[in-house]
Motif scaffolding. Structure first.
Motif, short mmCIF file in Angstrom:
data_model
loop_
_atom_site.label_atom_id
_atom_site.label_comp_id
_atom_site.label_asym_id
_atom_site.label_seq_id
_atom_site.Cartn_x
_atom_site.Cartn_y
_atom_site.Cartn_z
N LYS A 148 0.66 -0.86 0.04
CA LYS A 148 0.28 0.11 -0.16
C LYS A 148 0.92 1.24 -0.32
CE LYS A 148 -3.64 2.05 2.38
NZ LYS A 148 -4.76 1.98 3.74
N THR A 151 2.31 2.00 -3.62
CA THR A 151 0.61 2.64 -4.96
C THR A 151 0.26 3.70 -3.84
OG1 THR A 151 -0.50 1.26 -3.15
CG2 THR A 151 -0.26 -0.19 -5.50
N THR A 167 -5.87 2.75 -7.48
CA THR A 167 -4.95 1.50 -6.49
C THR A 167 -4.45 0.71 -7.71
OG1 THR A 167 -5.20 1.90 -5.01
CG2 THR A 167 -4.22 0.47 -5.17
N GLU A 168 -5.77 0.51 -8.67
CA GLU A 168 -4.95 -0.93 -9.60
C GLU A 168 -4.53 -0.67 -10.84
OE1 GLU A 168 -8.45 -0.10 -8.52
OE2 GLU A 168 -8.71 -1.42 -7.21
N GLN A 171 -0.62 -0.95 -9.22
CA GLN A 171 -0.56 -1.97 -9.34
C GLN A 171 0.50 -2.76 -10.69
OE1 GLN A 171 0.03 -3.49 -6.37
NE2 GLN A 171 1.88 -5.21 -8.16
N ASP A 175 3.75 -4.24 -12.47
CA ASP A 175 4.28 -5.28 -12.40
C ASP A 175 4.65 -4.88 -13.43
OD1 ASP A 175 2.67 -6.42 -10.21
OD2 ASP A 175 0.96 -6.69 -11.79
N ASP A 179 9.80 -1.53 -8.72
CA ASP A 179 9.36 -1.23 -7.79
C ASP A 179 10.65 0.31 -7.40
OD1 ASP A 179 11.75 -2.53 -6.98
OD2 ASP A 179 10.95 -3.13 -4.96
#
Length: 338
Positions: A148, A151, A167-168, A171, A175, A179
């Motif tokens: 969290k 994001t 948020t989705e 992600q 991906d 990071d």
């Protein structure tokens, strides 16, 4: 926490002493940039910098206590504060007057902001100076973000550029790129420029603009193969071929991924955490994170069998003059039994 400190800096609330600790360089650099921006008399050229592996801390204190000449307030960066961590005395080049620093922290200069950089995974909490520094300074923990926190950081970064991201969708960006905050920041800036600084980022925009990390594609390929999803495996494989990847190189990367899975699984059983594993194996923490979160990793016997088969494939690819693409494709289509 770091966002709250950045907000305070942006509002002009500048503290006398900061401690930036951790290995996430982008957070450290961003904090320093925000301090420079918030101090009207300071620019990059007027920042005073010390390397505490070459210069004693007394020099930093002396500079801080000397009245500024042209500015209202000095900004001093003291890098490599190694006296805050466990160290080998025999390898230290400089002897620091820690007692003087402890006394100074109780009454720092009102006309200087001193930023101590400790770019290490952790400090030595047993040392008095480490405890005192964390008590007296404004502390920014510059550690890799995850879950969290990561994001939320992406959403804040996007907001600064004038765009929104759910948020989705954040992600999806993780991906695709991993990071690394530096990489994520660069990609968000590129996306925002494409969108003219307005609107909501979609998965389609990300997929069209953001290059996927090769490690991520190899992970997806390996994961699809090990879960028996032949259709998905072949699709990812063909996508990689279209992007110019060679079967021999892919075989090597997949074998490397399998070996990494074996090592990570072994270290997890010994109680190692993500950062410890990444450091021990000398790999990017994001690769370790992907493996640790993957519930589809098979048992050791199966991993070793895959490695054995890949060694055979590698020999075939290097000894054939025909269609190498087909050799690896047949391997993906054959069911693996242990």
């Amino acid at each position: 926490m770091v966002n709250a400190i950045w907000k305070s800096i942006g509002e002009g609330n500048i503290g006398p002493v900061y401690l930036l600790m951790g290995v996430e360089r982008h957070l450290i650099d961003t904090t320093i940039k925000r301090l420079i921006k918030a101090m009207p008399d300071i620019d990059e050229s007027s920042v005073i910098r010390f390397d505490l592996e070459e210069t004693p801390v007394e020099a930093v204190i002396e500079e801080a206590d000397t009245l500024p000449f042209l500015e209202e307030r000095k900004l001093i960066i003291a890098n490599n504060a190694s006296f805050l961590k466990a160290s080998d005395k025999t390898k230290e080049k400089v002897v620091h007057n820690i007692a003087l620093l402890e006394e100074w922290l109780g009454n720092p200069s009102p006309t200087a902001t001193v930023v101590f950089l400790a770019p290490y995974e952790k400090l030595d909490g047993r040392k008095k100076i480490s405890k005192l520094m964390q008590e007296k300074a404004i502390v920014v923990e510059a550690m890799p973000l995850a879950g969290k926190d990561l994001t939320t950081w992406i959403q804040n970064e996007a907001s600064l550029k004038g765009v929104k991201i759910s948020t989705e969708t954040a992600q999806v960006l993780i991906d695709m790129t991993g990071d690394s905050l530096l990489t994520l920041s660069s990609e968000i800036a590129k996306i925002a420029m494409y969108m003219d600084g307005d609107g909501e980022v979609t998965s389609t925009i990300i997929e069209n603009l953001v290059p996927r990390l090769p490690e991520v594609d190899v992970f997806r390929l390996t994961d699809a193969y090990m879960t028996g999803n032949v259709k998905q495996t072949i699709k990812i494989y063909h996508d990689l071929l279209r992007n110019g990847e060679e079967p021999i190189m892919l075989t090597s990367l997949i074998a490397g991924q399998i070996r990494l899975m074996i090592h990570v699984s072994s270290l997890v059983k010994k109680g190692y955490q993500q950062q410890q594993i990444a450091k021990t194996l000398n790999v990017h923490p994001y690769r370790v994170k992907l493996i640790m979160e993957n519930r589809n990793i098979p048992k050791m016997e199966r991993l070793l069998l895959i490695l054995q088969k890949l060694a055979h494939i590698d020999h075939q690819l290097k000894s054939t003059s025909g269609k190498r693409e087909r050799v690896l494709e047949i391997f993906f289509m054959e069911p693996l039994r242990v």
